[in-house]
Design a protein around this motif. Structure first.
Motif, PDB file in Angstrom:
ATOM      1  N   ARG A  53       0.835  -1.206   0.000  1.00 20.14           N
ATOM      2  CA  ARG A  53       0.000   0.000   0.000  1.00 20.14           C
ATOM      3  C   ARG A  53       0.870   1.257   0.000  1.00 20.14           C
ATOM      4  NH1 ARG A  53      -5.046   1.584  -1.303  1.00 20.14           N
ATOM      5  NH2 ARG A  53      -5.769   3.196   0.073  1.00 20.14           N
ATOM      6  N   THR A  54       1.946   1.248   0.791  1.00 22.84           N
ATOM      7  CA  THR A  54       2.859   2.385   0.838  1.00 22.84           C
ATOM      8  C   THR A  54       3.531   2.597  -0.509  1.00 22.84           C
ATOM      9  OG1 THR A  54       3.290   1.915   3.162  1.00 22.84           O
ATOM     10  CG2 THR A  54       4.835   3.368   2.052  1.00 22.84           C
ATOM     11  N   PHE A  55       3.927   1.515  -1.165  1.00 27.41           N
ATOM     12  CA  PHE A  55       4.544   1.614  -2.485  1.00 27.41           C
ATOM     13  C   PHE A  55       3.557   2.172  -3.504  1.00 27.41           C
ATOM     14  CE2 PHE A  55       5.934  -0.411  -6.537  1.00 27.41           C
ATOM     15  CZ  PHE A  55       7.127   0.278  -6.664  1.00 27.41           C
ATOM     16  N   PHE A  56       2.316   1.716  -3.431  1.00 28.01           N
ATOM     17  CA  PHE A  56       1.282   2.217  -4.335  1.00 28.01           C
ATOM     18  C   PHE A  56       1.058   3.715  -4.127  1.00 28.01           C
ATOM     19  CE2 PHE A  56      -3.217   3.357  -4.766  1.00 28.01           C
ATOM     20  CZ  PHE A  56      -3.364   3.189  -6.133  1.00 28.01           C
ATOM     21  N   GLU A  57       0.969   4.145  -2.873  1.00 24.02           N
ATOM     22  CA  GLU A  57       0.753   5.564  -2.578  1.00 24.02           C
ATOM     23  C   GLU A  57       1.935   6.412  -3.041  1.00 24.02           C
ATOM     24  OE1 GLU A  57      -1.893   7.122  -1.434  1.00 24.02           O
ATOM     25  OE2 GLU A  57      -3.036   5.267  -1.248  1.00 24.02           O
ATOM     26  N   CYS A  58       3.131   5.889  -2.906  1.00 18.72           N
ATOM     27  CA  CYS A  58       4.317   6.613  -3.352  1.00 18.72           C
ATOM     28  C   CYS A  58       4.303   6.790  -4.865  1.00 18.72           C
ATOM     29  CB  CYS A  58       5.570   5.875  -2.905  1.00 18.72           C
ATOM     30  SG  CYS A  58       7.099   6.703  -3.345  1.00 18.72           S
ATOM     31  N   LYS A  59       4.000   5.713  -5.582  1.00 14.80           N
ATOM     32  CA  LYS A  59       3.953   5.803  -7.036  1.00 14.80           C
ATOM     33  C   LYS A  59       2.809   6.708  -7.500  1.00 14.80           C
ATOM     34  CE  LYS A  59       6.400   3.399  -9.436  1.00 14.80           C
ATOM     35  NZ  LYS A  59       7.634   3.801 -10.085  1.00 14.80           N
ATOM     36  N   ARG A  60       1.686   6.652  -6.812  1.00 16.31           N
ATOM     37  CA  ARG A  60       0.548   7.489  -7.177  1.00 16.31           C
ATOM     38  C   ARG A  60       0.848   8.961  -6.925  1.00 16.31           C
ATOM     39  NH1 ARG A  60      -5.327   7.140  -4.476  1.00 16.31           N
ATOM     40  NH2 ARG A  60      -4.207   8.230  -2.861  1.00 16.31           N
ATOM     41  N   SER A  61       1.628   9.241  -5.896  1.00 14.20           N
ATOM     42  CA  SER A  61       1.941  10.626  -5.577  1.00 14.20           C
ATOM     43  C   SER A  61       2.800  11.276  -6.660  1.00 14.20           C
ATOM     44  CB  SER A  61       2.648  10.721  -4.224  1.00 14.20           C
ATOM     45  OG  SER A  61       3.961  10.230  -4.309  1.00 14.20           O
ATOM     46  N   MET A  62       3.459  10.468  -7.475  1.00 17.22           N
ATOM     47  CA  MET A  62       4.272  11.020  -8.556  1.00 17.22           C
ATOM     48  C   MET A  62       3.395  11.651  -9.638  1.00 17.22           C
ATOM     49  SD  MET A  62       7.080   8.004  -8.835  1.00 17.22           S
ATOM     50  CE  MET A  62       7.388   8.398 -10.523  1.00 17.22           C
ATOM     51  N   LEU A  63       2.158  11.193  -9.758  1.00 21.33           N
ATOM     52  CA  LEU A  63       1.246  11.723 -10.766  1.00 21.33           C
ATOM     53  C   LEU A  63       0.494  12.953 -10.284  1.00 21.33           C
ATOM     54  CD1 LEU A  63      -0.244   8.361 -11.992  1.00 21.33           C
ATOM     55  CD2 LEU A  63       1.584   9.676 -13.040  1.00 21.33           C
ATOM     56  N   ASP A  64       0.517  13.193  -8.994  1.00 18.13           N
ATOM     57  CA  ASP A  64      -0.205  14.312  -8.399  1.00 18.13           C
ATOM     58  C   ASP A  64       0.591  15.594  -8.595  1.00 18.13           C
ATOM     59  OD1 ASP A  64      -1.921  15.883  -6.970  1.00 18.13           O
ATOM     60  OD2 ASP A  64      -1.476  14.976  -5.026  1.00 18.13           O
ATOM     61  N   ASN A  65      -0.037  16.609  -9.167  1.00 14.23           N
ATOM     62  CA  ASN A  65       0.669  17.867  -9.427  1.00 14.23           C
ATOM     63  C   ASN A  65       1.069  18.595  -8.153  1.00 14.23           C
ATOM     64  OD1 ASN A  65       0.654  17.680 -12.204  1.00 14.23           O
ATOM     65  ND2 ASN A  65      -1.393  18.561 -12.368  1.00 14.23           N
ATOM     66  N   ARG A  66       0.365  18.356  -7.067  1.00  9.64           N
ATOM     67  CA  ARG A  66       0.713  19.028  -5.812  1.00  9.64           C
ATOM     68  C   ARG A  66       2.050  18.557  -5.260  1.00  9.64           C
ATOM     69  NH1 ARG A  66      -4.364  17.820  -2.335  1.00  9.64           N
ATOM     70  NH2 ARG A  66      -4.149  15.901  -3.500  1.00  9.64           N
ATOM     71  N   THR A  67       2.489  17.369  -5.645  1.00 13.98           N
ATOM     72  CA  THR A  67       3.754  16.851  -5.108  1.00 13.98           C
ATOM     73  C   THR A  67       4.958  17.574  -5.683  1.00 13.98           C
ATOM     74  OG1 THR A  67       3.799  15.112  -6.775  1.00 13.98           O
ATOM     75  CG2 THR A  67       2.848  14.558  -4.649  1.00 13.98           C
ATOM     76  N   ARG A  68       4.771  18.361  -6.691  1.00 13.33           N
ATOM     77  CA  ARG A  68       5.893  19.169  -7.179  1.00 13.33           C
ATOM     78  C   ARG A  68       6.387  20.102  -6.081  1.00 13.33           C
ATOM     79  NH1 ARG A  68       3.481  21.297 -12.873  1.00 13.33           N
ATOM     80  NH2 ARG A  68       3.153  19.261 -13.809  1.00 13.33           N
ATOM     81  N   PHE A  69       5.464  20.557  -5.253  1.00  7.75           N
ATOM     82  CA  PHE A  69       5.809  21.482  -4.183  1.00  7.75           C
ATOM     83  C   PHE A  69       6.067  20.773  -2.867  1.00  7.75           C
ATOM     84  CE2 PHE A  69       2.969  23.651  -7.154  1.00  7.75           C
ATOM     85  CZ  PHE A  69       3.835  24.616  -7.600  1.00  7.75           C
ATOM     86  N   ARG A  70       5.357  19.699  -2.607  1.00  6.58           N
ATOM     87  CA  ARG A  70       5.437  19.008  -1.320  1.00  6.58           C
ATOM     88  C   ARG A  70       6.505  17.913  -1.312  1.00  6.58           C
ATOM     89  NH1 ARG A  70      -0.934  17.910  -0.264  1.00  6.58           N
ATOM     90  NH2 ARG A  70      -1.595  20.075  -0.341  1.00  6.58           N
ATOM     91  N   GLY A  71       6.812  17.359  -2.440  1.00  2.00           N
ATOM     92  CA  GLY A  71       7.736  16.238  -2.503  1.00  2.00           C
ATOM     93  C   GLY A  71       6.972  14.925  -2.500  1.00  2.00           C
ATOM     94  N   ARG A  72       7.660  13.847  -2.857  1.00  2.00           N
ATOM     95  CA  ARG A  72       7.013  12.540  -2.938  1.00  2.00           C
ATOM     96  C   ARG A  72       6.725  11.994  -1.557  1.00  2.00           C
ATOM     97  NH1 ARG A  72      10.981  11.133  -7.193  1.00  2.00           N
ATOM     98  NH2 ARG A  72      12.172  10.213  -5.527  1.00  2.00           N
ATOM     99  N   LYS A  73       5.666  11.191  -1.458  1.00  2.00           N
ATOM    100  CA  LYS A  73       5.363  10.509  -0.222  1.00  2.00           C
ATOM    101  C   LYS A  73       6.244   9.278  -0.133  1.00  2.00           C
ATOM    102  CE  LYS A  73       0.591  11.943  -0.063  1.00  2.00           C
ATOM    103  NZ  LYS A  73      -0.810  11.511  -0.052  1.00  2.00           N
ATOM    104  N   GLY A  74       6.318   8.730   1.042  1.00  2.00           N
ATOM    105  CA  GLY A  74       7.162   7.554   1.241  1.00  2.00           C
ATOM    106  C   GLY A  74       8.496   7.957   1.827  1.00  2.00           C
ATOM    107  N   TYR A  75       9.493   7.148   1.612  1.00  2.00           N
ATOM    108  CA  TYR A  75      10.819   7.452   2.137  1.00  2.00           C
ATOM    109  C   TYR A  75      11.868   7.032   1.170  1.00  2.00           C
ATOM    110  CZ  TYR A  75      10.250   2.646   3.751  1.00  2.00           C
ATOM    111  OH  TYR A  75      10.010   1.303   3.838  1.00  2.00           O
TER     112      TYR A  75
END
Length: 75
Positions: A53-75
């Motif tokens: 689930r964590t891996f899925f959320e990390c990969k999904r966060s790469m498609l989210d435009n808001r992560t350009r400012f916040r950074g990727r989720k995960g570690y």
């Protein structure tokens, strides 16, 4: 507990730490070691679901435009 540490060499891929932890979880699980199943079969049976689930959320966060400012989720 994550096994990935920042001192390790990075492979430059997105979500590398989560990917490594998921891989090691699956390869060290009894489903693979004792029953002789493939890691893909063990994922379908529901093993290591938190890391999956964590891996899925990390990969999904790469498609989210808001992560350009916040950074990727995960570690």
């Amino acid at each position: 507990m994550p096994k990935y540490y920042e001192e390790k060499e990075e492979d430059g891929r997105a979500c590398a730490g989560v990917r490594e932890d998921l891989r090691s979880c699956l390869l060290e699980h009894d489903c693979v070691l004792k029953e002789g199943k493939t890691p893909k079969q063990c994922l379908k049976e529901g093993h290591c679901t938190a890391l999956q689930r964590t891996f899925f959320e990390c990969k999904r966060s790469m498609l989210d435009n808001r992560t350009r400012f916040r950074g990727r989720k995960g570690y």
